[in-house]
Design an enzyme around this catalytic site. Structure first.
Site, PDB file in Angstrom:
ATOM      1  N   LYS A 192     -11.741   0.507  17.134  1.00 46.68           N
ATOM      2  CA  LYS A 192     -10.888   1.295  18.043  1.00 46.68           C
ATOM      3  C   LYS A 192     -11.487   1.316  19.449  1.00 46.68           C
ATOM      4  CE  LYS A 192      -9.049   4.131  14.340  1.00 46.68           C
ATOM      5  NZ  LYS A 192      -9.421   5.161  13.371  1.00 46.68           N
ATOM      6  N   GLU A 212       0.373   0.849  19.164  1.00 47.46           N
ATOM      7  CA  GLU A 212      -0.087   2.234  19.390  1.00 47.46           C
ATOM      8  C   GLU A 212      -0.922   2.777  18.239  1.00 47.46           C
ATOM      9  OE1 GLU A 212      -1.377   5.005  20.772  1.00 47.46           O
ATOM     10  OE2 GLU A 212       0.266   4.787  22.206  1.00 47.46           O
ATOM     11  N   ASP A 218     -14.524   0.841  11.625  1.00 46.54           N
ATOM     12  CA  ASP A 218     -13.181   1.251  12.058  1.00 46.54           C
ATOM     13  C   ASP A 218     -13.247   1.909  13.449  1.00 46.54           C
ATOM     14  OD1 ASP A 218     -10.268   1.982  11.349  1.00 46.54           O
ATOM     15  OD2 ASP A 218     -11.166   3.908  11.876  1.00 46.54           O
ATOM     16  N   GLY A 274      -4.950   9.232   1.642  1.00 48.68           N
ATOM     17  CA  GLY A 274      -4.438   8.084   2.403  1.00 48.68           C
ATOM     18  C   GLY A 274      -5.010   7.986   3.803  1.00 48.68           C
ATOM     19  N   GLY A 316      -3.236   9.177   8.187  1.00 50.35           N
ATOM     20  CA  GLY A 316      -2.194   9.628   7.255  1.00 50.35           C
ATOM     21  C   GLY A 316      -0.955   8.764   7.427  1.00 50.35           C
ATOM     22  N   VAL A 322       3.653  -2.664   2.194  1.00 54.57           N
ATOM     23  CA  VAL A 322       4.367  -1.452   1.771  1.00 54.57           C
ATOM     24  C   VAL A 322       3.396  -0.505   1.062  1.00 54.57           C
ATOM     25  CG1 VAL A 322       6.723  -2.310   1.664  1.00 54.57           C
ATOM     26  CG2 VAL A 322       5.204  -2.725  -0.259  1.00 54.57           C
TER      27      VAL A 322
HETATM   28  N1  LIG Z   1      -3.682   5.053   6.557  1.00 54.27           N
HETATM   29  C1  LIG Z   1      -3.849   5.497   7.791  1.00 54.27           C
HETATM   30  O1  LIG Z   1      -4.023   6.691   8.062  1.00 54.27           O
HETATM   31  C2  LIG Z   1      -3.835   4.525   8.947  1.00 54.27           C
HETATM   32  C3  LIG Z   1      -3.888   5.002  10.270  1.00 54.27           C
HETATM   33  C4  LIG Z   1      -3.868   4.083  11.343  1.00 54.27           C
HETATM   34  C5  LIG Z   1      -3.796   2.732  11.062  1.00 54.27           C
HETATM   35  N2  LIG Z   1      -3.738   2.318   9.764  1.00 54.27           N
HETATM   36  C6  LIG Z   1      -3.624   0.897   9.504  1.00 54.27           C
HETATM   37  O2  LIG Z   1      -2.394   0.647   8.837  1.00 54.27           O
HETATM   38  C7  LIG Z   1      -2.513  -0.510   8.018  1.00 54.27           C
HETATM   39  C8  LIG Z   1      -2.023  -0.200   6.610  1.00 54.27           C
HETATM   40  O3  LIG Z   1      -2.793   0.834   6.051  1.00 54.27           O
HETATM   41  P1  LIG Z   1      -2.395   1.493   4.635  1.00 54.27           P
HETATM   42  O4  LIG Z   1      -3.203   2.725   4.526  1.00 54.27           O
HETATM   43  O5  LIG Z   1      -0.910   1.570   4.520  1.00 54.27           O
HETATM   44  O6  LIG Z   1      -2.945   0.366   3.632  1.00 54.27           O
HETATM   45  P2  LIG Z   1      -2.557   0.140   2.085  1.00 54.27           P
HETATM   46  O7  LIG Z   1      -1.980   1.410   1.526  1.00 54.27           O
HETATM   47  O8  LIG Z   1      -3.733  -0.467   1.430  1.00 54.27           O
HETATM   48  O9  LIG Z   1      -1.371  -0.936   2.124  1.00 54.27           O
HETATM   49  C9  LIG Z   1      -1.551  -2.257   2.518  1.00 54.27           C
HETATM   50  C10 LIG Z   1      -0.283  -3.035   2.176  1.00 54.27           C
HETATM   51  O10 LIG Z   1      -0.436  -4.341   2.738  1.00 54.27           O
HETATM   52  C11 LIG Z   1      -0.123  -5.313   1.732  1.00 54.27           C
HETATM   53  N3  LIG Z   1      -0.862  -6.529   2.069  1.00 54.27           N
HETATM   54  C12 LIG Z   1      -2.178  -6.683   2.302  1.00 54.27           C
HETATM   55  N4  LIG Z   1      -2.454  -7.959   2.649  1.00 54.27           N
HETATM   56  C13 LIG Z   1      -1.264  -8.622   2.638  1.00 54.27           C
HETATM   57  C14 LIG Z   1      -0.872  -9.956   2.931  1.00 54.27           C
HETATM   58  N5  LIG Z   1      -1.745 -10.876   3.305  1.00 54.27           N
HETATM   59  N6  LIG Z   1       0.445 -10.287   2.818  1.00 54.27           N
HETATM   60  C15 LIG Z   1       1.353  -9.363   2.441  1.00 54.27           C
HETATM   61  N7  LIG Z   1       1.035  -8.085   2.172  1.00 54.27           N
HETATM   62  C16 LIG Z   1      -0.249  -7.716   2.274  1.00 54.27           C
HETATM   63  C17 LIG Z   1      -0.532  -4.674   0.425  1.00 54.27           C
HETATM   64  O11 LIG Z   1       0.154  -5.354  -0.607  1.00 54.27           O
HETATM   65  P3  LIG Z   1       0.192  -4.861  -2.156  1.00 54.27           P
HETATM   66  O12 LIG Z   1       1.167  -3.716  -2.149  1.00 54.27           O
HETATM   67  O13 LIG Z   1       0.710  -6.044  -2.886  1.00 54.27           O
HETATM   68  O14 LIG Z   1      -1.212  -4.462  -2.474  1.00 54.27           O
HETATM   69  C18 LIG Z   1      -0.039  -3.227   0.683  1.00 54.27           C
HETATM   70  O15 LIG Z   1       1.357  -3.148   0.435  1.00 54.27           O
HETATM   71  C19 LIG Z   1      -4.001  -0.907   8.087  1.00 54.27           C
HETATM   72  O16 LIG Z   1      -4.167  -1.912   9.056  1.00 54.27           O
HETATM   73  C20 LIG Z   1      -4.683   0.373   8.567  1.00 54.27           C
HETATM   74  O17 LIG Z   1      -5.867   0.142   9.287  1.00 54.27           O
HETATM   75  C21 LIG Z   1      -3.740   3.167   8.718  1.00 54.27           C
HETATM   76  N1  LIG Z   2      -8.988   4.901   8.394  1.00 55.07           N
HETATM   77  C1  LIG Z   2      -8.602   5.224   9.720  1.00 55.07           C
HETATM   78  C2  LIG Z   2      -7.113   5.213   9.815  1.00 55.07           C
HETATM   79  C3  LIG Z   2      -6.635   5.359  11.231  1.00 55.07           C
HETATM   80  O1  LIG Z   2      -6.867   4.167  11.940  1.00 55.07           O
HETATM   81  C4  LIG Z   2      -9.123   6.581  10.103  1.00 55.07           C
HETATM   82  O2  LIG Z   2      -9.538   7.298   9.200  1.00 55.07           O
HETATM   83  O3  LIG Z   2      -9.128   6.932  11.277  1.00 55.07           O
HETATM   84 NA    NA Z   3      -2.156   5.981  18.740  1.00 53.04          NA
END
Ligand SMILES: NC(=O)c1ccc[n+]([C@@H]2O[C@H](COP(=O)([O-])OP(=O)(O)OC[C@H]3O[C@@H](n4cnc5c(N)ncnc54)[C@H](OP(=O)(O)O)[C@@H]3O)[C@@H](O)[C@H]2O)c1
Ligand SMILES: N[C@@H](CCO)C(=O)O
Ligand code: NA
Length: 371
Positions: A229, A147, A225, A211, A351, A13
């Site tokens: 991809k 996706e 990263d 973010g 984002g 979350v």
């Molecule tokens: N941000 C972007 O723009 C973006 C774009 C594409 C893909 N993604 C992908 O989306 C995913 C999440 O990114 P985010 O930016 O939302 O990360 P984030 O803000 O750091 O959130 C990660 C969440 O995962 C929880 N977590 C981590 N390890 C865990 C485990 N083993 N068991 C249970 N909970 C766990 C954390 O728990 P706590 O709350 O307790 O710390 C936190 O709630 C990543 O794989 C990232 O590569 C992100």
């Molecule tokens: N950290 C990654 C999130 C999307 O996967 C980026 O900046 O492209």
């Molecule tokens: Na995509």
């Protein structure tokens, strides 16, 4: 005929997870949220009835709802057994970047639990895990949608899968695959030199704040990263890429900071010490300017040559890549059918909201097939 109930577990979350839960709360007929976990805490609908479910819009207060069961971190086997015992099909949404959870996807899939995730780790680590994931899905008649692992919510994976499934021949995929690196270079080295003169480290801090970065921003700056991809896209295009370390990756991490640990304290130290190395990136930017160009971080896959490249490249100021804005990605697919004019996907590539859109849309696709 009424739709069959589908049960949902959500892990993570953070930025993406919170945006996903908001979108979930607005769906007209959402699945029943029965498990919600972060790293140290799990909320569960009480078994064996699996009711009441957790209200996704009020998940933050579900902690104090007496009818919801609270636990610490559960093991993979405990989560798999809980979800697979629900009285209907179940889906696990992994909104973490945890490699250990990703390596457990085969366990979930074999038990009939479908996976929806923006977590790249399962699809871009060792080739054996990739193969195991899809073989396990076939064995458990479960589904896998990811996706948002490439280009956040942009239709990149679905487009490439459609090209391949309809018999087109993909020859080359190239572009800007990192929202973070796109944002960094668009701000730090804009086409117009009268633009921002903010130092590199300050723009990195801003990308983290917005973010866009991975939970550990070094995973963006070291090129990993983008390499992950490209590994995913190359595999869908038919190349057996063994791992993202199989090809050279240009890192933007100063060598003096390369050995800091991958802990919250290590991230903090990295961000504190980065300003001391700003001059390295300024030099790269100024060298490009001397040639009348801008520098950008790009990737490419040459399918017939089986070649993947990830790193810095110079671009003319009037090129499409130099003209990107914000955290935009641009991904060009060159194929036999499209000829010299590639199919191009462009838009925000990082984002919380746009990434969650890809996750929610994947969940809707899974629901359509499971109900
Ligand atoms: N941000 C972007 O723009 C973006 C774009 C594409 C893909 N993604 C992908 O989306 C995913 C999440 O990114 P985010 O930016 O939302 O990360 P984030 O803000 O750091 O959130 C990660 C969440 O995962 C929880 N977590 C981590 N390890 C865990 C485990 N083993 N068991 C249970 N909970 C766990 C954390 O728990 P706590 O709350 O307790 O710390 C936190 O709630 C990543 O794989 C990232 O590569 C992100
Ligand atoms: N950290 C990654 C999130 C999307 O996967 C980026 O900046 O492209
Ligand atoms: Na995509």
């Amino acid at each position: 005929m009424s739709a069959k109930p589908v049960y949902l577990g959500v892990i993570g979350v953070g930025g993406v997870g919170t945006a996903f839960l908001n979108q979930l709360s607005r769906l007209p007929s959402p699945p029943q949220l029965i498990l919600l976990a972060r790293s140290t805490q799990t909320l569960l609908s009480p078994a064996p009835a699996y009711t009441p479910s957790i209200a996704p819009g009020d998940w933050a207060t579900a902690q104090s709802t007496p009818s919801i069961t609270k636990a610490g971190a559960l093991s993979v086997d405990e989560i798999a057994s809980y979800l697979s015992s629900a009285p209907g099909r179940s889906v696990l949404v992994d909104n973490t970047s945890d490699p250990a959870l990703a390596s457990a996807y085969p366990t979930f899939l074999k038990k009939g639990i479908s996976i929806v995730t923006p977590n790249k780790k399962g699809f871009s680590s060792d080739l054996s895990l990739w193969k195991d994931i899809f073989a396990s899905a076939a064995q458990g008649s479960s589904l896998v949608y990811h996706e948002s692992t490439v280009g956040a919510g942009l239709p990149v994976i679905s487009t490439l899968k459609d090209l391949v499934a309809t018999g087109d021949e993909v020859t080359r995929i190239e572009g800007v695959f990192s929202g973070t690196l796109s944002f960094l270079f668009n701000i730090f080295a804009p086409v117009s030199s009268s633009g921002s003169s903010a130092p590199w480290s300050q723009v990195v801090a801003q990308a983290k704040e917005l973010g866009y970065t991975e939970p550990d921003p070094r995973d963006d700056l070291n090129g990993m990263d983008v390499a992950r991809k490209l590994t995913i896209l190359a595999r869908i295009a038919g190349l057996d890429v063994q791992s993202p370390e199989s090809f050279p990756i240009e890192s933007l991490i100063p060598s003096e900071l390369a050995s800091l640990p991958s802990t919250p304290d290590g991230i903090q130290q990295f961000m504190t010490r980065l300003p001391g190395f700003d001059s390295q990136m300024t030099r790269i930017k100024e060298d490009a300017e001397k040639n009348g160009k801008v520098v950008r971080y790009v990737g490419s896959i040459d399918v017939p040559k089986k070649e993947v490249k990830v790193g810095l490249q110079l671009f003319d100021k009037d090129s499409a890549i130099a003209g990107l804005k914000g955290s935009d990605n641009i991904i060009s697919f060159y194929t036999k059918r499209y000829g010299a004019n590639p199919l191009i996907v462009q838009g925000a590539g990082a984002g919380g909201d746009v990434t969650a859109m890809g996750v929610t849309a994947d969940l809707l696709k899974a629901l359509e097939r499971l109900r």
